[in-house]
Motif scaffolding. Structure first.
Motif, PDB file in Angstrom:
ATOM      1  N   HIS A   1      29.246  39.435  41.658  1.00 49.43           N
ATOM      2  CA  HIS A   1      29.935  39.642  40.241  1.00 49.43           C
ATOM      3  C   HIS A   1      29.094  40.340  39.394  1.00 49.43           C
ATOM      4  O   HIS A   1      28.913  40.297  37.943  1.00 49.43           O
ATOM      5  CB  HIS A   1      30.296  38.156  39.614  1.00 49.43           C
TER       6      HIS A   1
ATOM      7  N   LEU B   1      35.947  35.562  27.864  1.00 50.06           N
ATOM      8  CA  LEU B   1      36.363  34.006  27.796  1.00 50.06           C
ATOM      9  C   LEU B   1      36.433  33.579  26.275  1.00 50.06           C
ATOM     10  O   LEU B   1      35.734  33.656  25.495  1.00 50.06           O
ATOM     11  CB  LEU B   1      34.969  33.139  28.402  1.00 50.06           C
TER      12      LEU B   1
ATOM     13  N   ARG C   1      38.999  33.711  39.316  1.00 52.40           N
ATOM     14  CA  ARG C   1      39.690  34.375  38.383  1.00 52.40           C
ATOM     15  C   ARG C   1      39.137  35.468  37.949  1.00 52.40           C
ATOM     16  O   ARG C   1      39.789  36.445  37.793  1.00 52.40           O
ATOM     17  CB  ARG C   1      40.014  33.321  37.130  1.00 52.40           C
ATOM     18  N   SER C   2      37.760  35.455  37.673  1.00 48.80           N
ATOM     19  CA  SER C   2      37.132  36.549  37.230  1.00 48.80           C
ATOM     20  C   SER C   2      37.113  37.771  38.253  1.00 48.80           C
ATOM     21  O   SER C   2      36.981  39.047  37.695  1.00 48.80           O
ATOM     22  CB  SER C   2      35.766  36.516  36.727  1.00 48.80           C
TER      23      SER C   2
ATOM     24  N   VAL D   1      40.038  40.792  32.335  1.00 54.11           N
ATOM     25  CA  VAL D   1      40.392  39.483  32.684  1.00 54.11           C
ATOM     26  C   VAL D   1      40.201  38.902  31.553  1.00 54.11           C
ATOM     27  O   VAL D   1      39.057  38.693  31.109  1.00 54.11           O
ATOM     28  CB  VAL D   1      39.768  38.916  33.847  1.00 54.11           C
TER      29      VAL D   1
ATOM     30  N   HIS E   1      40.231  34.791  29.803  1.00 55.16           N
ATOM     31  CA  HIS E   1      40.464  33.280  29.973  1.00 55.16           C
ATOM     32  C   HIS E   1      40.975  32.641  28.942  1.00 55.16           C
ATOM     33  O   HIS E   1      40.385  32.448  28.064  1.00 55.16           O
ATOM     34  CB  HIS E   1      39.208  32.642  30.591  1.00 55.16           C
TER      35      HIS E   1
ATOM     36  N   TYR F   1      30.539  39.954  31.368  1.00 50.70           N
ATOM     37  CA  TYR F   1      30.988  38.726  30.990  1.00 50.70           C
ATOM     38  C   TYR F   1      30.843  38.764  29.425  1.00 50.70           C
ATOM     39  O   TYR F   1      29.577  38.767  28.824  1.00 50.70           O
ATOM     40  CB  TYR F   1      30.414  37.345  31.599  1.00 50.70           C
TER      41      TYR F   1
ATOM     42  N   ILE G   1      30.901  42.921  36.723  1.00 48.40           N
ATOM     43  CA  ILE G   1      31.708  42.320  35.882  1.00 48.40           C
ATOM     44  C   ILE G   1      30.645  41.898  34.788  1.00 48.40           C
ATOM     45  O   ILE G   1      29.903  41.199  34.773  1.00 48.40           O
ATOM     46  CB  ILE G   1      32.311  41.034  36.536  1.00 48.40           C
TER      47      ILE G   1
ATOM     48  N   LEU H   1      36.663  29.768  38.055  1.00 48.84           N
ATOM     49  CA  LEU H   1      36.161  30.708  37.282  1.00 48.84           C
ATOM     50  C   LEU H   1      35.876  31.917  38.068  1.00 48.84           C
ATOM     51  O   LEU H   1      36.253  32.920  37.498  1.00 48.84           O
ATOM     52  CB  LEU H   1      35.039  30.026  36.394  1.00 48.84           C
TER      53      LEU H   1
ATOM     54  N   CYS I   1      35.291  40.696  31.963  1.00 51.11           N
ATOM     55  CA  CYS I   1      35.812  39.217  31.720  1.00 51.11           C
ATOM     56  C   CYS I   1      35.606  38.773  30.327  1.00 51.11           C
ATOM     57  O   CYS I   1      34.366  38.604  29.975  1.00 51.11           O
ATOM     58  CB  CYS I   1      35.287  38.605  32.803  1.00 51.11           C
TER      59      CYS I   1
END
Length: 633
Positions: free
Chosen positions: A216, A346, A331-332, A316, A318, A221, A219, A328, A344
């Protein structure tokens, strides 16, 4: 960098044509010398190239030194996946990977026509991909011949066990030849996966590929803290702000997917849904709409959390945070795949931030706090996108030149630019209005900025207190509704006997005072008003002071002393006659005639002239023979 020579030649050519230059860690581990021909137990995270990895791993076993398949007989390889979407995706990947070998693939998944699958198996296929339940059905009915299988691959084995497919898997593996190769791929290797490997694998080689942290790393976040009532508005603004080519929005329930997709569709977004209640054809059409560009947003449950690989999926969201860190991560992992960068976001209500922090800690993920995009932020993005539109730099074609000349002759360049701007703005959804950012630098109830916010607050009082059973949990909604503010604008609440004091932040105090002056408290008999003076109340409870003890020595009680001395001692302390007169309450009962009538009721029945009524028959009470006592009725 060229591909390793250990790859089967037809597969190497297909990968080079696909643009492969470097292999991922799990793909390189599969090609190691000690892994050739062995049973493998591989733990690799989603998006690490597992499909191509096990495709390369089983190729030497299936081809046995040849470059092409020569017969169309019973299947040689069986790939088992947990979901229909993942199974069909694996089939597509193996189609291009084995294209030069002449391999035929067939799918056997739930929700599809079994007659079509039966005809495909009867025509012959070297590789069969399916879900556990449908594969078992075909084996039971004798449609799928497993006698010639050389390799069996279990993809996402941990997910299949979580979905309750253990019995189906054991049935399929028992039906396969004993001398087959078994490759088991799983994101994690819990005890049940290890037990499955011991039962159905022979001296399996354990390969641990990429970790969650490295997987990850591509990605980014973002954590957005918002009031619970503004969750959907924050999702809309996030979609408009990032303007990704493809986006997946995850919700926790099917009803949540329906509601959110309807809201986004009404706002002008091209949306498809993906959940377990849809038929296989509907789910396939939804994913195909995302692939060919007819839709840009997919609202889905966790059915899309594993294995789904969409092109240009850069975002993505959430909408509902999962409580499981593995969910989690899966999904990510739909974004940031195969070296691509992804984002991603949230979306977390304020009251859920502590629970989300625990999930992020268990998942070992670091997030950056981000304010929910406001309308000004989105309009700035719109302006930048319009000014930098690539179509503005293209030279008009021959067919367009004549129309351009007519437009320039009829309208000024400013009018043409204004018309273009209005068209661009009309084609983009309008952003939602959000309240000011509530995200602290470090979330938690002890944020020092929260305390500093109310140092210059204004104090008000409400005419209910402890005697009215006032509590903050119902005072706070009453105050917010009366003043038209959120709970973020309310500071300390101090409850006294007959009233309660509360603090309103200075920027909101004037509007709060105007609202209560105009509308009142909204409750009958309850008033809200400002407290005179700048100093806040102390909040200490006050009690009446007890009388001071008289000066001088205190005589101790002597039980042998006569009663008259008690009256003298009481008189000494200033008690009146009424305070020392002792009345014996039993005297009235002892001498009832002194008061004129007794204190008890006369239970004797008065004599009457009427004839006595019929006597009631006496009912003998039953005795409890165990305890020898009369039962209590």
């Amino acid at each position: 960098m060229s591909l390793p020579e250990t790859i089967v030649v037809p597969l190497a050519r297909a990968m080079a044509a696909k643009g492969y230059k470097n292999l991922t860690e799990v793909q390189s581990a599969i090609l190691a010398g000690d892994a050739q021909g062995q049973d493998l137990l591989v733990s690799a995270q989603t998006g690490s190239g597992k499909t191509v990895a096990f495709g390369m791993a089983i190729a030497p076993t299936l081809l046995e030194g040849a470059d092409r398949f020569t017969e169309q007989g019973a299947p040689l390889a069986l790939i088992i996946a947990p979901t229909r979407e993942l199974a069909l995706q694996v089939q597509r990947e193996l189609d291009w990977l084995y294209a030069e070998t002449g391999a035929k693939t067939a799918s056997c998944v739930g929700g599809m026509d079994m007659r079509t699958e039966r005809r495909a198996l009867e025509r012959g296929a070297q590789i069969v991909v399916g879900t556990p339940g449908r594969l078992r059905d075909h084996i039971t009915k004798g449609v799928l011949d497993t006698s010639a299988l050389r390799a069996v691959v279990l993809d996402e084995a941990d997910e299949m066990l979580d979905l309750g497919f253990r019995e189906d898997l054991e049935f399929i593996l028992d039906a396969a030849p004993a001398d087959r190769r078994t490759l088991l791929f799983s994101a994690t290797v819990p005890r049940q996966i290890a037990n499955l490997a011991k039962t159905f694998q022979k001296d399996a080689l354990r390969i641990a590929a990429t970790s969650a942290a490295s997987q990850h790393a591509d990605i980014d976040y973002k954590l957005v803290l918002i009031p619970a009532a503004e969750r959907e508005n924050a999702i809309i603004n996030t979609l408009l702000y990032f303007d990704s080519a493809n986006t997946i929005v995850f919700a926790s329930t099917r009803e949540g997917v329906k509601h959110l997709s309807a809201r986004l569709h009404n706002r002008g977004f091209d949306v498809v849904t993906l959940s377990g209640e849809l038929s296989q054809s509907e789910r396939t059409n939804a994913l195909q709409s995302m692939r060919d560009g007819r839709a840009r947003i997919c609202v889905a449950t966790d059915v899309a959390a594993r294995g789904i690989d969409l092109p240009n999926l850069d975002l993505v969201i959430h909408a509902d945070m999962p409580t499981n860190p593995d969910t989690l991560l899966h999904r990510s992992g739909r974004t940031g795949r195969a070296g691509r960068k992804g984002t991603c976001v949230l979306i977390v209500p304020m009251h859920r931030r502590n629970a989300v922090q625990r999930v992020l800690k268990m998942a070992k993920l670091g997030v950056a706090y981000m304010a929910a995009p406001t309308s000004n932020d989105i309009e700035a993005r719109y302006r930048e996108s319009i000014l930098n539109d690539a179509s503005l730099s293209k030279t008009p074609s021959e067919d367009e030149t004549a129309i351009v000349a007519e437009l320039m002759a009829l309208h000024s360049p400013q009018a043409i630019a204004a018309a273009y701007l209005r068209q661009q703005i009309a084609a983009r959804p309008a952003p939602e209005e959000l309240s000011e950012n509530m995200a602290p630098d470090k979330p938690g109830p002890s944020d020092p900025r929260e305390k500093a916010r109310f140092e210059t607050g204004v104090w008000f009082k409400v005419s209910v207190g402890r005697k009215h059973r006032a509590e903050p949990r119902w005072l706070l909604p009453l105050i917010c509704k009366a003043g038209g503010v959120t709970k973020a604008a309310i500071g300390s609440i101090r409850i006294f006997d007959t009233e309660s004091h509360f603090e309103v932040s200075t920027p909101k105090a004037e509007a709060f005072a105007a609202a209560i002056a105009r509308n009142g408290s909204g409750e009958r008999g309850v008033t809200i008003s400002a407290i005179d003076g700048d100093s806040p109340p102390s909040g200490k409870r006050t009690f009446p002071k007890s009388p001071r003890r008289p000066e001088g020595p205190v005589e101790r009680y002597d039980p042998t002393a006569s009663r008259p001395e008690r009256a003298d001692r009481a008189a000494r302390y200033g008690a009146g006659p009424s305070d020392v007169d002792v009345v014996n309450p039993r005297a009235e009962k002892i001498n009832p005639k002194d008061k004129g009538k007794p204190k008890w009721k006369d239970k004797t029945k008065p004599a009457t002239a009427s004839a006595p009524g019929p006597k009631k028959a006496k009912v003998a009470k039953k005795k409890d023979h165990k305890t020898k006592r009369k039962p209590q009725y």
